[in-house]
Enzyme design. Structure first.
Site, PDB file in Angstrom:
ATOM      1  N   HIS A  67       0.870  -1.179   0.000  1.00 57.63           N
ATOM      2  CA  HIS A  67       0.000   0.000   0.000  1.00 57.63           C
ATOM      3  C   HIS A  67       0.905   1.227   0.000  1.00 57.63           C
ATOM      4  O   HIS A  67       1.737   1.405   0.903  1.00 57.63           O
ATOM      5  CB  HIS A  67      -0.923   0.000   1.211  1.00 57.63           C
ATOM      6  CG  HIS A  67      -1.892  -1.137   1.213  1.00 57.63           C
ATOM      7  ND1 HIS A  67      -2.175  -1.889   2.335  1.00 57.63           N
ATOM      8  CD2 HIS A  67      -2.649  -1.658   0.214  1.00 57.63           C
ATOM      9  CE1 HIS A  67      -3.062  -2.820   2.043  1.00 57.63           C
ATOM     10  NE2 HIS A  67      -3.360  -2.701   0.755  1.00 57.63           N
ATOM     11  N   GLU A  70       1.727   3.634   3.098  1.00 55.58           N
ATOM     12  CA  GLU A  70       2.210   3.051   4.356  1.00 55.58           C
ATOM     13  C   GLU A  70       3.734   3.180   4.369  1.00 55.58           C
ATOM     14  O   GLU A  70       4.469   2.250   4.042  1.00 55.58           O
ATOM     15  CB  GLU A  70       1.716   1.614   4.480  1.00 55.58           C
ATOM     16  CG  GLU A  70       0.187   1.556   4.525  1.00 55.58           C
ATOM     17  CD  GLU A  70      -0.384   0.153   4.597  1.00 55.58           C
ATOM     18  OE1 GLU A  70       0.401  -0.810   4.743  1.00 55.58           O
ATOM     19  OE2 GLU A  70      -1.620   0.013   4.503  1.00 55.58           O
ATOM     20  N   HIS A 161       3.526  -3.498   6.977  1.00 58.28           N
ATOM     21  CA  HIS A 161       2.461  -2.530   6.733  1.00 58.28           C
ATOM     22  C   HIS A 161       2.337  -1.572   7.908  1.00 58.28           C
ATOM     23  O   HIS A 161       2.884  -1.798   8.988  1.00 58.28           O
ATOM     24  CB  HIS A 161       1.112  -3.251   6.567  1.00 58.28           C
ATOM     25  CG  HIS A 161       0.985  -4.028   5.304  1.00 58.28           C
ATOM     26  ND1 HIS A 161       0.242  -3.611   4.229  1.00 58.28           N
ATOM     27  CD2 HIS A 161       1.508  -5.236   4.937  1.00 58.28           C
ATOM     28  CE1 HIS A 161       0.316  -4.503   3.253  1.00 58.28           C
ATOM     29  NE2 HIS A 161       1.079  -5.500   3.662  1.00 58.28           N
ATOM     30  N   GLU A 225       1.815  -5.565  10.951  1.00 60.29           N
ATOM     31  CA  GLU A 225       1.305  -4.199  11.082  1.00 60.29           C
ATOM     32  C   GLU A 225       2.106  -3.491  12.169  1.00 60.29           C
ATOM     33  O   GLU A 225       2.202  -3.966  13.297  1.00 60.29           O
ATOM     34  CB  GLU A 225      -0.183  -4.217  11.441  1.00 60.29           C
ATOM     35  CG  GLU A 225      -1.080  -4.882  10.420  1.00 60.29           C
ATOM     36  CD  GLU A 225      -1.393  -3.978   9.235  1.00 60.29           C
ATOM     37  OE1 GLU A 225      -0.985  -2.786   9.263  1.00 60.29           O
ATOM     38  OE2 GLU A 225      -2.047  -4.445   8.288  1.00 60.29           O
TER      39      GLU A 225
END
Length: 342
Positions: A67, A70, A161, A225
């Site tokens: 993404h 990010e 991420h 994450e």
């Protein structure tokens, strides 16, 4: 010319070069380092790191920027490449580094046309996506990873991420679903050493990048994450020191989890996938609910004309809540802490 100039011309680093050349043909650039290692550019956002004497039992894939907005994990990989280029440490692990979606990185957007992290495991071939830039990128990344993994005795993939939503547990990892597979202790130790103390076991096959490498390449893979989405240059490097140190240790041939306590990692398992069932669907989680917000037994989470979902006998948490999805798509996940085996 220095190795940096051989790879990135006048640009100061890999990130700057990639932002300046998000789609240009860049394969074939290479540089040799003082320790005998070699770095090859395999395309925009793709670097293969080859040690002079690689450790024989491990190859590593680390991806960021699947993404484009990010940015913190992208900056982590960029710093590690900078350190390697100036000889701060010697490379020992053959590694593929990936910046996943360079055009979205340039635009500061999550994606351009389609969510790249839903296009793996062949999903890029579906008529809705086929031929789009993100579908072509997913196909290229699959091909590149297959070539890199060929002949590897053990393959590990960390897809890094950051999240749009806040989280009660700032850093957490997701372990792709493979039937009957257990999380190895060394992977839990890696997470603990990286200041990632929460792991969610996914409950069904997926189309994420980590799901692809786990299923198709038989890699030990995780989506990791690491905090909140912020623009380039606005991330606090200290908040990502754990994962940066662990990755550096792996690249140097070390074992970052050797002295970590794997029991620090709290494991959650999915108990309910919430799907938008249609016009009478009602989702009772607030729009601003953080990931891992806990709900007590008996609380109503969602309902429609035919069914009601209440939290079971133990507390459950909501993950990835998003009420604004079309009918038939996922609104969120309910999970609970895994109970120790007896």
């Amino acid at each position: 010319m220095t190795p940096r100039e051989q790879l990135f011309e006048q640009h100061p680093d890999w990130l700057a070069f990639t932002l300046a050349n998000p789609t240009a043909p860049t394969s074939g650039r290479h540089a040799s380092l003082a320790d005998g290692s070699r770095i090859e550019m395999r395309g925009p956002g793709l670097l293969r790191l080859m040690p002079a004497s690689p450790q024989p039992d491990l190859r590593l894939i680390v991806s960021a920027g699947i993404h484009g907005n990010e940015t913190a994990p992208i900056e982590v990989l960029n710093r590690l490449v900078n350190e390697l280029l100036v000889g701060e440490w010697s490379l020992a692990t053959e590694t593929l580094l990936i910046l996943g979606n360079p055009p979205a990185m340039v635009a500061g957007r999550r994606f351009m046309d389609h969510n790249l992290n839903r296009l793996f495991n062949g999903a890029h071939q579906k008529p809705l996506y086929a031929g789009s830039p993100e579908a072509l990128r997913a196909e290229l990344l699959e091909h590149t990873c297959r070539a890199f993994a060929s002949g590897a005795p053990q393959l590990v993939h960390y897809d890094l991420h950051t999240a749009i939503k806040p989280s009660e547990r700032e850093k957490f990892a997701l372990y792709p679903f493979i039937p009957d597979r257990k999380v190895p202790g060394d992977q839990l130790s890696f997470l603990a050493a990286s200041d990632v103390h929460t792991l969610l076991l996914q409950h069904a096959p997926g189309t994420t990048f980590a799901a692809f490498s786990s299923k198709e390449l038989e890699a030990e893979s995780m989506t990791v994450e690491l905090g909140r989405v912020r623009p380039f240059g606005q991330n606090e490097a200290g908040r990502f020191r754990g994962i940066e140190n662990s990755l550096r240790d792996l690249l140097k041939g070390g074992d970052p989890g050797a002295s970590a306590d794997a029991s620090q990692v709290v494991i959650f398992e999915v108990v309910e996938e919430i799907i938008n069932t249609g016009r009478e669907f009602r989702f009772h989680v607030p729009e601003d609910a953080a990931n891992f917000t806990e709900y007590a037994p008996g609380e109503v989470i969602w309902e429609d004309a035919e069914q009601t979902y209440r939290v079971g006998p133990r507390p459950e948490v909501i993950i990835f809540p998003n009420r604004d999805v079309p009918v038939g798509q996922r609104v969120g996940l309910m999970a609970r802490k895994q109970t120790p085996a007896t």
